[in-house]
Design an enzyme around this catalytic site. Structure first.
Site, PDB file in Angstrom:
ATOM      1  N   THR A 128       0.856  -1.178   0.000  1.00 21.99           N
ATOM      2  CA  THR A 128       0.000   0.000   0.000  1.00 21.99           C
ATOM      3  C   THR A 128       0.897   1.234   0.000  1.00 21.99           C
ATOM      4  O   THR A 128       1.983   1.195   0.583  1.00 21.99           O
ATOM      5  CB  THR A 128      -0.936  -0.018   1.230  1.00 21.99           C
ATOM      6  N   GLU A 186      -4.560  -3.014   4.962  1.00 19.18           N
ATOM      7  CA  GLU A 186      -4.111  -3.576   6.239  1.00 19.18           C
ATOM      8  C   GLU A 186      -5.154  -4.499   6.861  1.00 19.18           C
ATOM      9  O   GLU A 186      -4.889  -5.154   7.863  1.00 19.18           O
ATOM     10  CB  GLU A 186      -3.773  -2.435   7.225  1.00 19.18           C
ATOM     11  N   LYS A 198      -6.884   9.561  -3.123  1.00 20.78           N
ATOM     12  CA  LYS A 198      -7.410   8.319  -3.687  1.00 20.78           C
ATOM     13  C   LYS A 198      -8.191   8.641  -4.958  1.00 20.78           C
ATOM     14  O   LYS A 198      -9.291   9.169  -4.907  1.00 20.78           O
ATOM     15  CB  LYS A 198      -8.276   7.579  -2.678  1.00 20.78           C
ATOM     16  N   TRP A 202      -4.294   4.777  -4.866  1.00 16.47           N
ATOM     17  CA  TRP A 202      -3.593   5.816  -4.117  1.00 16.47           C
ATOM     18  C   TRP A 202      -2.590   6.593  -4.953  1.00 16.47           C
ATOM     19  O   TRP A 202      -1.891   6.032  -5.778  1.00 16.47           O
ATOM     20  CB  TRP A 202      -2.809   5.209  -2.957  1.00 16.47           C
TER      21      TRP A 202
HETATM   22  P1  AMP Z   1      -6.763   0.704   0.465  1.00 16.01           P
HETATM   23  O1  AMP Z   1      -5.751   0.342   1.471  1.00 16.01           O
HETATM   24  O2  AMP Z   1      -6.183   1.100  -0.844  1.00 16.01           O
HETATM   25  O3  AMP Z   1      -7.825  -0.333   0.327  1.00 16.01           O
HETATM   26  O4  AMP Z   1      -7.480   2.032   0.994  1.00 16.01           O
HETATM   27  C1  AMP Z   1      -8.100   2.104   2.235  1.00 16.01           C
HETATM   28  C2  AMP Z   1      -8.635   3.485   2.477  1.00 16.01           C
HETATM   29  O5  AMP Z   1      -9.585   3.834   1.458  1.00 16.01           O
HETATM   30  C3  AMP Z   1      -9.372   3.660   3.766  1.00 16.01           C
HETATM   31  O6  AMP Z   1      -8.505   3.849   4.864  1.00 16.01           O
HETATM   32  C4  AMP Z   1     -10.211   4.895   3.459  1.00 16.01           C
HETATM   33  O7  AMP Z   1      -9.442   6.088   3.566  1.00 16.01           O
HETATM   34  C5  AMP Z   1     -10.578   4.690   2.008  1.00 16.01           C
HETATM   35  N1  AMP Z   1     -11.880   4.016   1.884  1.00 16.01           N
HETATM   36  C6  AMP Z   1     -12.113   2.702   1.687  1.00 16.01           C
HETATM   37  N2  AMP Z   1     -13.430   2.467   1.612  1.00 16.01           N
HETATM   38  C7  AMP Z   1     -14.056   3.658   1.767  1.00 16.01           C
HETATM   39  C8  AMP Z   1     -15.425   4.087   1.788  1.00 16.01           C
HETATM   40  N3  AMP Z   1     -16.428   3.251   1.604  1.00 16.01           N
HETATM   41  N4  AMP Z   1     -15.663   5.399   1.987  1.00 16.01           N
HETATM   42  C9  AMP Z   1     -14.664   6.283   2.165  1.00 16.01           C
HETATM   43  N5  AMP Z   1     -13.356   5.952   2.141  1.00 16.01           N
HETATM   44  C10 AMP Z   1     -13.057   4.648   1.944  1.00 16.01           C
END
Ligand code: AMP
Length: 542
Positions: A187, A332, A440, A445
């Site tokens: 990540t 994570e 995002k 990311w």
């Molecule tokens: P990742 O590790 O790439 O899966 O990203 C995780 C992050 O995406 C989370 O900590 C949030 O900041 C954001 N995220 C994931 N799902 C949502 C959601 N349904 N609404 C808002 N932010 C989200």
């Protein structure tokens, strides 16, 4: 001792053997990179996964060693999910959207022994290969007829179907320790280099159980599941494993994720459920609306990775009778933490109230606990109003990053998510902001510090701050705020052009705004939240 239950380790291979024995006839349909549609059964998947496990042994891959994949959602990728993890090695899914330098860093950091890739990514892997030492061989995930005539990978390049054909399907999955690693996903860190999260067999199987439940993704044997979320992004939210556990038909979209391709696949294969980020669903809805069509089989879709707007929930539910399951998770957590499905009494609420609930990211799955805390770490009330740092703990939460010298990120046994949230009296969590400085965009990311570092290389820049600004299509896009050096005549276009070739194309900010100064907090850090408040709507207004 009498009366004790059997001890069977919770291992990834057991999901495949279950699917083979109990759902052997069930179909897996894949749109291939080669352009055609491939169909076979779980029985054939299991046989080919065992052949590939034998091939990995011939290639000298040892238990615990990492095997990289750079691939779309498809049956060969699925075979590797089980061949690699099942034989005790670690499946390392690589994100092809990353810049060459980052991919090289990740492959080298993970010490991938072999890298498998879809033919789409041949040019990418040829650019990465000279930058890395660890992989001994590269395997093109295609057949002999589609192998490249020439490649700079030369004699280190093997053909996937040759490996399958050369090996026998007699292979006994080893009894690996359920606490050993099965897969690895990186990540983008908020600062510094990407960080690896190593999943265990046990955490993966427990996640599979919980995520398949009726109040979670609600998957069963009569489903046809289309994972649109990539298999390189946190295991397609666990759907390949869930499909095996419940015996559902699987439909893999390959590289074509535009609205038209997805809609045709959903209708042709009578997909009943799917999962993906809001940006992809926007494309699908726009296509279906332009056609004046609707879905004949799809009953629900899981939307996460970024917030799902009420407008999108309404469009799916009211216009197409497709239920939306808003979900929150992160790498994570492998990844699912919460899903928004109604409690009994909420099912009869008027629609506006239901939509209000569905704007929340939802309730914890059993296996994940959560809380929100204030500045001193004190737990805040579950009143739906008090916003604080969202902390989680549970069976599938990382406690340390892979091969990292950093201290564990945990605080008193809780993982700080970097999200700001509220929790209401019924246990529904809602993300209200983010404390981590990342962007995002379309579900992937972008590191704000990487953008700032490039900007600082330009001689005309005195201060550079990159923030996430809301965007109608991509949810967020990077916006670069710059204080120029006193005599600099630097123009925005010139600075943007400076990013070409220095970062992945889609990481380049869409705009530069020149400012006189940026707000600095007591500890000397830029107060990005103030800048987000001021400039966060920039792309909505230009
Ligand atoms: P990742 O590790 O790439 O899966 O990203 C995780 C992050 O995406 C989370 O900590 C949030 O900041 C954001 N995220 C994931 N799902 C949502 C959601 N349904 N609404 C808002 N932010 C989200």
């Amino acid at each position: 001792m009498q009366g004790l239950m059997m001890q069977q380790p919770l291992v990834v291979a057991s999901l495949l053997t279950h699917a083979e024995r109990h759902h052997g006839e069930q179909l897996i349909v894949s749109r291939r990179v080669e352009g055609d549609v491939h169909r076979y059964t779980y029985r054939q998947l299991a046989k080919r996964a065992r052949r590939m496990a034998n091939a990995l042994a011939t290639l000298g891959v040892q238990p615990g060693e990492r095997v990289g994949t750079l691939a779309w959602n498809g049956y060969r990728h699925m075979e590797l999910y089980f061949a690699v993890s099942g034989s005790g090695s670690v499946l390392h899914t690589l994100n092809p959207r990353l810049h060459v330098d980052q991919l090289a860093y990740i492959i080298e950091h993970a010490q991938d022994r072999v890298v498998f890739f879809d033919m789409t990514f041949l040019p990418l892997i040829e650019s990465v290969a000279p930058l890395v030492r660890s992989p001994k061989v590269y395997v093109a995930m295609t057949d002999r007829a589609n192998m490249p005539q020439e490649s700079s990978l030369a004699d280190r390049l093997l053909c996937y179907e040759d490996l399958i054909n050369l090996h026998d399907d007699a292979f006994d999955w080893p009894l690996v320790d359920e606490n050993s690693a099965c897969s690895l996903c990186y990540t983008s860190g908020t600062t510094g280099n990407p960080k690896g999260v190593l999943y265990s067999h046990r955490s993966t199987v427990l996640h599979t159980y919980a995520a398949a439940l009726p109040d979670a993704m609600n998957c069963c044997a009569s489903d046809a599941i289309l994972p649109v979320v990539p298999m390189f992004h946190v295991n397609a939210w666990g759907l390949p494993y869930i499909a095996c556990m419940v015996g559902a038909k699987l439909v893999f979209p390959g590289p074509a994720l535009d609205g038209k391709s997805l809609y045709e696949l959903i209708e042709e294969e009578q997909v009943t459920m799917s999962a993906g980020v809001p940006t992809v669903w926007q494309g699908l809805l726009a296509h279906v609306d332009a056609l004046g069509a609707t879905f004949s089989s799809m009953r629900r879709t899981v939307i996460g990775g970024a917030a799902c707007s009420t407008a999108m929930t309404e469009a799916f539910q009211n216009c197409h009778r497709v239920d939306v399951l808003h979900a929150w998770g992160m790498t994570e957590l492998s990844p699912i933490g919460t899903i928004c499905s109604f409690k009994g009494f909420q099912r009869s609420l008027p629609m506006p109230q239901q939509l209000e609930i569905q704007a929340k990211q939802g309730r914890s799955l059993y296996g994940i606990d959560m809380k929100v805390v204030g500045p001193q770490g004190e737990e805040l009330p579950w009143d739906g109003k008090s916003a604080g740092d969202l902390m989680v703990r549970g069976h599938w939460v990382a406690q340390q990053y892979f091969a990292s010298d950093d201290a564990s990120p945990l605080r008193d046994g809780w993982f700080p998510t970097g999200d700001i949230a509220t929790i209401d009296g019924y246990g529904f969590m809602q993300i209200t902001d983010r404390s981590k400085d990342v962007i995002k965009s379309g579900g992937e990311w972008i590191s704000s510090s990487a953008i700032e570092n490039v900007a600082y290389l330009h001689p005309g820049v005195s201060t550079a701050v990159c923030i996430a600004a809301r965007h109608p299509k991509w949810d967020e896009r990077p916006l670069l705020l710059v204080v120029k050096k006193p005599d600099s005549k630097l123009a925005g276009d010139e600075l943007l052009a400076y990013f070409d070739g220095r970062v992945a194309r889609w990481w380049k900010p869409d705009a530069v705004v020149f400012v006189d100064s940026v707000p600095i907090g007591a500890t000397g850090k830029v107060l990005k939240n103030q800048l987000r408040e001021r400039f966060g709507s920039y792309y909505l207004t230009v």
